[in-house]
Each structure stands twice: as structure tokens, then as C-alpha cells.
Design a protein around this motif. Structure first.
Motif, PDB file in Angstrom:
ATOM      1  N   GLU A 195      98.358  57.893  -3.975  1.00 15.27           N
ATOM      2  CA  GLU A 195      97.925  58.522  -5.223  1.00 15.27           C
ATOM      3  C   GLU A 195      98.019  57.533  -6.382  1.00 15.27           C
ATOM      4  N   ALA A 196      99.095  56.736  -6.415  1.00 17.07           N
ATOM      5  CA  ALA A 196      99.231  55.730  -7.468  1.00 17.07           C
ATOM      6  C   ALA A 196      98.123  54.684  -7.370  1.00 17.07           C
ATOM      7  N   ALA A 253      95.142  55.215  -6.133  1.00 16.19           N
ATOM      8  CA  ALA A 253      93.924  55.892  -6.570  1.00 16.19           C
ATOM      9  C   ALA A 253      93.857  55.964  -8.092  1.00 16.19           C
ATOM     10  N   ASN A 254      95.004  56.191  -8.741  1.00  9.99           N
ATOM     11  CA  ASN A 254      95.031  56.216 -10.206  1.00  9.99           C
ATOM     12  C   ASN A 254      94.673  54.854 -10.780  1.00  9.99           C
ATOM     13  N   LEU A 255      95.162  53.787 -10.150  1.00 14.57           N
ATOM     14  CA  LEU A 255      94.799  52.442 -10.602  1.00 14.57           C
ATOM     15  C   LEU A 255      93.309  52.185 -10.408  1.00 14.57           C
ATOM     16  N   GLU A 256      92.756  52.728  -9.324  1.00 11.49           N
ATOM     17  CA  GLU A 256      91.320  52.574  -9.057  1.00 11.49           C
ATOM     18  C   GLU A 256      90.488  53.238 -10.150  1.00 11.49           C
ATOM     19  N   GLU A 257      90.980  54.359 -10.680  1.00 15.09           N
ATOM     20  CA  GLU A 257      90.269  55.039 -11.771  1.00 15.09           C
ATOM     21  C   GLU A 257      90.271  54.183 -13.035  1.00 15.09           C
ATOM     22  N   ILE A 258      91.359  53.453 -13.242  1.00 12.31           N
ATOM     23  CA  ILE A 258      91.452  52.604 -14.430  1.00 12.31           C
ATOM     24  C   ILE A 258      90.591  51.363 -14.280  1.00 12.31           C
ATOM     25  N   THR A 260     105.299  52.844 -12.507  1.00 14.97           N
ATOM     26  CA  THR A 260     103.918  53.220 -12.217  1.00 14.97           C
ATOM     27  C   THR A 260     103.860  54.407 -11.259  1.00 14.97           C
ATOM     28  N   GLY A 261     102.899  55.310 -11.502  1.00 18.29           N
ATOM     29  CA  GLY A 261     102.659  56.439 -10.605  1.00 18.29           C
ATOM     30  C   GLY A 261     102.976  57.765 -11.270  1.00 18.29           C
ATOM     31  N   ARG A 262     102.061  58.710 -11.156  1.00 26.56           N
ATOM     32  CA  ARG A 262     102.279  60.023 -11.777  1.00 26.56           C
ATOM     33  C   ARG A 262     103.470  60.746 -11.159  1.00 26.56           C
TER      34      ARG A 262
END
Length: 444
Positions: free
Chosen positions: A330-331, A333-338, A256-258
Motif C-alpha cells: 500500500e505504501a 502504491a501511494n508513492l506510485e500515485e505521487i 512513510t506509509g498511511r
């Protein structure tokens, strides 16, 4: 009564005789290896990996891809999370396995005997154990992760690795490596060898990248630099890797994580630089099978998991410096977007880190921080002081006695009109190891 493995008993005896920390020098390890017949000279081809953040992920990606290609891969990493055996994965057909306890115990005993009680650190003894094990058990390749720094790290006695990799560099271990990123980069660059290919991973700091490139040029080591010579980007749910050989169309990494995209790219480039012809299918399979416990690891079952609010997400990550804080945030935050969920941090740290720098990355993300002690480390920060650091970083925080207490408090304070919380337990690999042990899910 807690059962102690034979290898752990050997190590516990060493810990009573020798220092546990680091004393950066190559003199002691070189003396010991000479007494053992220089096993480091009989290793399979080595990919040597250094860096502040990401070296474990690059190691994990490299192992997954090489094993998908059918190669036998030895892997050395440190520190371990739960058991000492995690530091030694032994290559074999069908995939590497953690070293068997009897094999590890016997190797430790032999190395300690060869040392003869001379002054040395336990890490140096355990590094010599790695060289002994990897030289005596056949494999096609060994991936060796640096313990601390590079130039004077005990792993840096490999005269000519197949390739070197240096991942993202940021401030960490300043007492050993220096208080400026270019000084730390110079220590990491110490693994670069004359004429040996070096892969330079994504570097957030231009000064660090410049030091690495300059060192490679001075040593006539062919270098490839992320963002210049090789690239990666995600598009329509796929990952594209590009270098002078063309494009690879790959699945997104399992990790997980960009930020893992650049780590995956460095691993692909390292395998190529080391001279291994791995097919696109094997690289793709490695993306889907890669595992790296304790780094953005989601718990799905176990004793600790069962204590959380029903429906909660629990994530573990042992990242502990400001650079790690930024990519973990950042990872999150990406999960929060999902899927939007309130984020709670359960954090423990040791006293050599920069807690404020770590917490600042979460200032606009985390709902609240619960700080906890780390019983397995004498250097653990007092939770009250750690809570003050979180407050200084702009978060709300309070100390509690344990992870279990933190989970109980989250259940009490959560807003039941909102989705079940997302909980990040981290700030220390020691803490993550304790959680995996208590959860009943140690790395295998």
C-alpha cells in the motif's frame, strides 16, 4: 580482519553455550532475575508493547514524543539490524543513545556469571541484561518491546507496567504461536495485566480484536480500542487525532506509509494511558523527528546506494509476513500515485515465513522480483525456491547471488524510456541489516 566489540565478543561466547532461538517459558528468566536481585522490580514506569506488525513503529513514536517532552526514555527493541547495541537505548537528557559498548559488555558478563551455565536461551540472557541496565541507570520511562508472542516472552515478567499496547495482529511465527489469528491474539494478550490500562491498536482481523477486548474485560484492565475509543485521519496534509479528550491537529508522521497513522495514534494513546502529560507541541515534534531504521527507510547515500541506477529510489523494509506485505505494498502504491516509477523487488526471506502470502500483495505493482540469499542467517530460503514462490503469487522472478547483483540486473533490464526505477529491498530484517552494514549506514 573484522574488529569485534567487547559486547559482541561476550555474546559470541554465549552463542557457543546456549541456543540462539526461542524456547517460550518464564521459568528460566525468572530464576536468572532472582539471582540478579530482581532488577525488573526497580525499573522506571514501563510501556510494554506487543503485536505482529507495528510494535516497533509504536515504540519509535512513543520514544520521539516522550523525548520531545524532555523525558529520559530507555528503549528495548529486538531484533537488531547491524549491531547488538541497537537493542538497548539508554535514556539521558537531550535524547536516548545506544548503550556504550563497555557498559553492555560488563552487563552481559554479570548476567552470564549469575546464570552459572544453567540451561537458558541467549535471548533470555539479553532480556535480563535489559532489566539490569534499565534498573541501574535512571530514566523517566522505559518502553519495552516484546520479542515473540507475549504470554511466555522473556519480557513478560513485569508485574505491573504503566500501560500495555497491542498492535496489529496477523499470522506470523505460527510454529510458536498457533496457526489461527485468534490463537496468536491470545498469546499477545498474555501481556495484559489485571487493572493495567491496555491500548488496542488497529486490528485488521475482527477475531483478533475480540480476543484482546475479552481478555481485557476478564482482567478488569481498562481498554481503549482503535476505531472505537480513539481515531486518526489525514486531511489537507495534516493528521487529526481524536479521543474523549478532544482533537489534536498534527503534522503527518515522518515515517512513510498511511498505516503509520494508526501506529502514531496508538503511541499517543499509550502515553496518555501510562499517565504522562505530554503537550500537543511535544506530540507534534515527535511526529516530525521519529525514526525507525529498516522500516520504509529510504537510502539517500552510501555504498549500496551508489550501485543503483542514477536517480533510482531505494527503499528498505524488513517486513516479512502477509500482513506486512499488504501495508508495504500500500505504501508503494501511494508513492506510485505521487510519482510513477517501475517497481522492482529485491527479496530475501528465512524459512519460517509465508513468501507467497507476502508476494501476493505486490502482484499488481511490481515489475519484477530478484530473489537473493541471506548469508547472515542459517535459515535463509534458497533464492531459487523463493523465486518459485514469487511466480506462484503471480509475479515474474529470478534468483541472483546478491543484492549487488540484483542492482546490476535492474540497470540492465530497465526500460530507459521510463523514469529511474523504485527499488524495494526487503522480506527480512536480516537482509535489511546486511544492506545497512554494506551501505555504511548502520542505525545510531
Amino acid at each position: 580482519m573484522v574488529m569485534v566489540s567487547a559486547a559482541e565478543a561476550e555474546i559470541n561466547e554465549l552463542l557457543t553455550l546456549h541456543p540462539k532461538g526461542f524456547d517460550l517459558s518464564l521459568d528460566r528468566i525468572s530464576r536468572l532475575l532472582a539471582a540478579l536481585g530482581n532488577p525488573q522490580e526497580r525499573m522506571p514506569p514501563v510501556i510494554h508493547v506487543a503485536g505482529t506488525n507495528g510494535k516497533g513503529s509504536v515504540t519509535a513514536f512513543s520514544r520521539a514524543m516522550l523525548e520531545a517532552a524532555g523525558l529520559r526514555v530507555h528503549v528495548h527493541t529486538s531484533p537488531h539490524l547491524v549491531n547488538w547495541h541497537e537493542r538497548y537505548r539508554m535514556g539521558q537528557p537531550g535524547g536516548s543513545r545506544l548503550v556504550e559498548d563497555a557498559v553492555l559488555a560488563e552487563a552481559i558478563h554479570r548476567v552470564a556469571a549469575a546464570n552459572g551455565g544453567a540451561k537458558i536461551t541467549v535471548f533470555e540472557i539479553l532480556t535480563a541484561v535489559m532489566f539490569l541496565l534499565f534498573s541501574e541507570h535512571p530514566a523517566d520511562v522505559a518502553i519495552v518491546e516484546v520479542g515473540l508472542g507475549g504470554r511466555f516472552d522473556a519480557t513478560n515478567v513485569i508485574a505491573r507496567p504503566a500501560a500495555c499496547v497491542i498492535t496489529s495482529i496477523s499470522l506470523d511465527h505460527q510454529a510458536y504461536l498457533g496457526d489461527r489469528v485468534e490463537l496468536i491474539a491470545a498469546e499477545k494478550a498474555g501481556i495484559i495485566k489485571p487493572g493495567v490500562p491496555v491500548v488496542i491498536g488497529e486490528q485488521p482481523e475482527d477475531d483478533a480484536r475480540a480476543v484482546l477486548v475479552t481478555t481485557a474485560e476478564r482482567l478488569h484492565a481498562p481498554s481503549t480500542v482503535y476505531g472505537q475509543d480513539y481515531f486518526t485521519f489525514a486531511e489537507r496534509g495534516r493528521l487529526t487525532y481524536q479521543d474523549e479528550d478532544g482533537l489534536l491537529d498534527l503534522p503527518l508522521p515522518r515515517l512513510t506509509g498511511r498505516y503509520q497513522y494508526a501506529n502514531a495514534a496508538a503511541a499517543i494513546r499509550a502515553i496518555k494511558a501510562a499517565g504522562f502529560a505530554v503537550s500537543e507541541d511535544a506530540i507534534a515534534q515527535g511526529m516530525e523527528t521519529v525514526e525507525w531504521p529498516g522500516r520504509m527507510q529510504r537510502l539517500s547515500h552510501g555504498a549500496i546506494f551508489d550501485l543503483a541506477v542514477p536517480g533510482a529510489e531505494i527503499w528498505l523494509d524488513g517486513g516479512h509476513n502477509p500482513g506486512a506485505g499488504r501495508v508495504i505494498a500500500e505504501a508503494m502504491a501511494n508513492l506510485e500515485e505521487i510519482q510513477s516509477r517501475p517497481l522492482f523487488l529485491v527479496t530475501g526471506m528465512i524459512n519460517t515465513k509465508d513468501p507467497v502470502g507476502y508476494f501476493e500483495a505486490f502482484a499488481d505493482l511490481a515489475r519484477h522480483v530478484f530473489t537473493v540469499p541471506i548469508p547472515s542467517s542459517d535459515a535463509g530460503l534458497d533464492p531459487l525456491a523463493l523465486a518459485d514462490d514469487a511466480l506462484d503469487a503471480g509475479l515474474t522472478a529470478e534468483p541472483v547471488d546478491s543484492v549487488e547483483d540484483a542492482l546490476a540486473m535492474i540497470a540492465q533490464v530497465r526500460d530507459t524510456s521510463q523514469p529511474a526505477p523504485r527499488i524495494l529491498i526487503g522480506g527480512s530484517l536480516y537482509l535489511v541489516g546486511e544492506v545497512l552494514r554494506a551501505n555504511g549506514t548502520p542505525p545510531v
